[in-house]
Design an enzyme around this catalytic site. Structure first.
Site, PDB file in Angstrom:
ATOM      1  N   ASN A 214       0.851  -1.184   0.000  1.00 13.56           N
ATOM      2  CA  ASN A 214       0.000   0.000   0.000  1.00 13.56           C
ATOM      3  C   ASN A 214       0.888   1.236   0.000  1.00 13.56           C
ATOM      4  OD1 ASN A 214       0.445   0.904   2.918  1.00 13.56           O
ATOM      5  ND2 ASN A 214      -0.308  -1.189   3.232  1.00 13.56           N
ATOM      6  N   ASP A 284      -4.669  -6.363   4.109  1.00 14.86           N
ATOM      7  CA  ASP A 284      -5.870  -7.132   4.444  1.00 14.86           C
ATOM      8  C   ASP A 284      -5.810  -8.562   3.917  1.00 14.86           C
ATOM      9  OD1 ASP A 284      -7.433  -5.081   5.791  1.00 14.86           O
ATOM     10  OD2 ASP A 284      -7.510  -4.091   3.845  1.00 14.86           O
ATOM     11  N   LYS A 294      12.640 -15.505  -7.993  1.00  9.77           N
ATOM     12  CA  LYS A 294      11.884 -14.595  -8.851  1.00  9.77           C
ATOM     13  C   LYS A 294      11.188 -15.404  -9.944  1.00  9.77           C
ATOM     14  CE  LYS A 294      12.121 -10.770 -12.086  1.00  9.77           C
ATOM     15  NZ  LYS A 294      12.966  -9.846 -12.871  1.00  9.77           N
ATOM     16  N   PHE A 329      -6.092   3.673  13.908  1.00  5.40           N
ATOM     17  CA  PHE A 329      -6.281   4.670  12.853  1.00  5.40           C
ATOM     18  C   PHE A 329      -7.178   4.051  11.793  1.00  5.40           C
ATOM     19  CE2 PHE A 329      -3.261   7.470  14.625  1.00  5.40           C
ATOM     20  CZ  PHE A 329      -3.310   8.667  13.903  1.00  5.40           C
ATOM     21  N   LYS A 346     -15.308   0.285  13.505  1.00  9.02           N
ATOM     22  CA  LYS A 346     -14.013  -0.317  13.843  1.00  9.02           C
ATOM     23  C   LYS A 346     -13.712  -0.170  15.332  1.00  9.02           C
ATOM     24  CE  LYS A 346     -11.760   0.206   9.335  1.00  9.02           C
ATOM     25  NZ  LYS A 346     -10.618   0.801   8.587  1.00  9.02           N
ATOM     26  N   LYS A 350     -13.595  -3.770  17.161  1.00 13.77           N
ATOM     27  CA  LYS A 350     -12.253  -4.236  17.487  1.00 13.77           C
ATOM     28  C   LYS A 350     -11.889  -4.044  18.952  1.00 13.77           C
ATOM     29  CE  LYS A 350     -10.614  -3.564  12.765  1.00 13.77           C
ATOM     30  NZ  LYS A 350      -9.468  -3.230  11.894  1.00 13.77           N
TER      31      LYS A 350
END
Length: 404
Positions: A214, A284, A294, A329, A346, A350
């Protein structure tokens, strides 16, 4: 620092590192901070008062101005009462010793002793000088006073060609300390606390050169770490990916790549944390298999079998003790109401104590920006929205929110 116009007195003693302070003075003036500069006689041999007068947009003071009255009052009293913060940079062994014993034989020292505002010290000297027991004793003696704070010297090649500790902190670091101390008024409310922070983006490797990741740069997590240090905390940072850390940050660092490594590191560190703040962007999903070589393009599958990554922060919530604070966050997109709704979900699902929700689809608050804006939500129902501000200021606003 954005709340009011702040007043900063910068005192410069005689050392080659005085040239670095030019950037500090210039940057503060450009940010709208009012700056007054005091130079010792020795400092004037390295950088002229005219240079600092030009950069600060105000005459710089020397001992020649000491007994010139300002509005009928002594100059050192006027400056001491005017200052919200005093920075001494560089601090030489001579100035350090005089302050440790309450001596005041020049304008700079008289101003520091006459003031009751917070004072930051940024020493600079040869390594052998810095490590002398008498110098270290003077340093410890000064820092025993609550309103005095340290911007510790770093290691590197010194002006005398020696290699070791003694380099004055870089202007960027000094400016961050100034921003923090103006915000907190030098308050060390996290002293004696251990703060655990994670930052950056995890990477799930497919083969040695390809990964699912990300765009998180870790800037907000690093800002939280800096704010915690500036407020006196012991800091443990778990950093993910290629995130680089300033060498002058006084912290324990654990480097990880994958979510699995992140989970292990956080679970190990969690028992000793008073506050844990999960600012990292955790993946996720990951592929169910990884190649140790590779893969040629022709061998890359067009359809991957994926699996969900366990929820790290939810697992930490199961592990945490009642006295610990766990903060998450939520990087979201959409309208403000959608962002709040997702963050509340959340927070409750959580088992967190608080969560900071921010929109990542805006130019000034997305990944990699120097600014941010968030909505803080607490499990007791309290909410607070921040203005657009630096990521360091947002970090301080978060700690203030948790303290309230």
């Amino acid at each position: 620092m954005s709340r009011v116009i702040s007043h900063v007195v910068i005192g410069i003693s005689g050392g080659i590192a005085a040239y670095k302070v030019c950037e500090v003075v210039s940057s503060l003036a450009k940010r709208g901070i009012e700056v007054r500069v005091i130079l010792t006689e020795a400092a004037s041999a390295f950088v002229t008062p005219l240079t600092f007068a030009t950069l600060s947009r105000h005459p710089a003071y020397t001992d020649a101005d000491f007994w010139q009255p300002t509005n009928g009052r002594p100059l050192h009293i006027e400056l001491a009462e005017w200052a919200d913060l005093i920075l001494l940079a560089p601090v030489t062994a001579n100035t350090l010793a005089k302050l440790a014993y309450g001596m005041a034989d020049n304008l700079l020292l008289n101003t520091v002793i006459a003031a009751d505002c917070p004072v930051l010290f940024a020493p600079a000297m040869n390594t052998t000088m810095w490590l002398q027991p008498t110098v270290q004793e003077n340093w410890r003696k000064l820092l025993a006073f609550p309103r005095y704070g340290a911007i510790a010297p770093t290691a590197g090649i010194l002006a005398c060609d020696a290699v070791g500790t003694g380099r004055m902190a870089e202007p960027e670091t000094i400016l961050e300390y100034i921003e923090s101390w103006l915000w907190t008024n030098g308050r060390q409310d996290l002293k004696g606390k251990t703060v655990l922070v994670n930052a950056g983006g995890t990477r799930e490797f497919i083969d040695p050169v390809r990964f699912i990741g990300n765009p998180s740069t870790g800037k907000q997590g690093i800002a939280i770490a800096k704010a915690a240090i500036h407020r006196g905390a012991k800091l443990i940072l778990v950093k993910a990916g290629s995130l680089e850390i300033q060498s002058d940050l006084q912290l324990q660092t654990i480097s990880v790549d994958s979510a699995r490594e992140m989970q292990e590191a956080m679970q190990i560190a969690m028992p000793i944390a008073d506050i844990a703040i999960a600012a990292a962007a955790i993946g996720d999903v990951r592929t169910t298999w990884q190649s140790d070589r590779k893969l040629p393009k022709s061998e890359l599958p067009l359809h991957w079998q994926m699996e969900y990554i366990p929820d790290i922060i939810a697992n930490l919530a199961q592990q945490k003790q009642s006295a610990q604070i766990l903060v998450g966050f939520a990087a979201q997109t959409g309208s403000e109401s959608e962002i709040i709704a997702a963050a509340l979900d959340k927070l409750q699902r959580k088992g967190l104590d608080a969560i900071a929700a921010n929109a990542v689809n805006h130019a000034e608050t997305g990944f990699g920006t120097d600014t941010n804006q968030a909505i803080f939500l607490h499990k007791d129902g309290k909410q607070q929205q921040t203005p657009l501000c630096s990521k360091l200021e947002l970090a301080h606003r978060l700690f203030d929110f948790l303290a309230s």
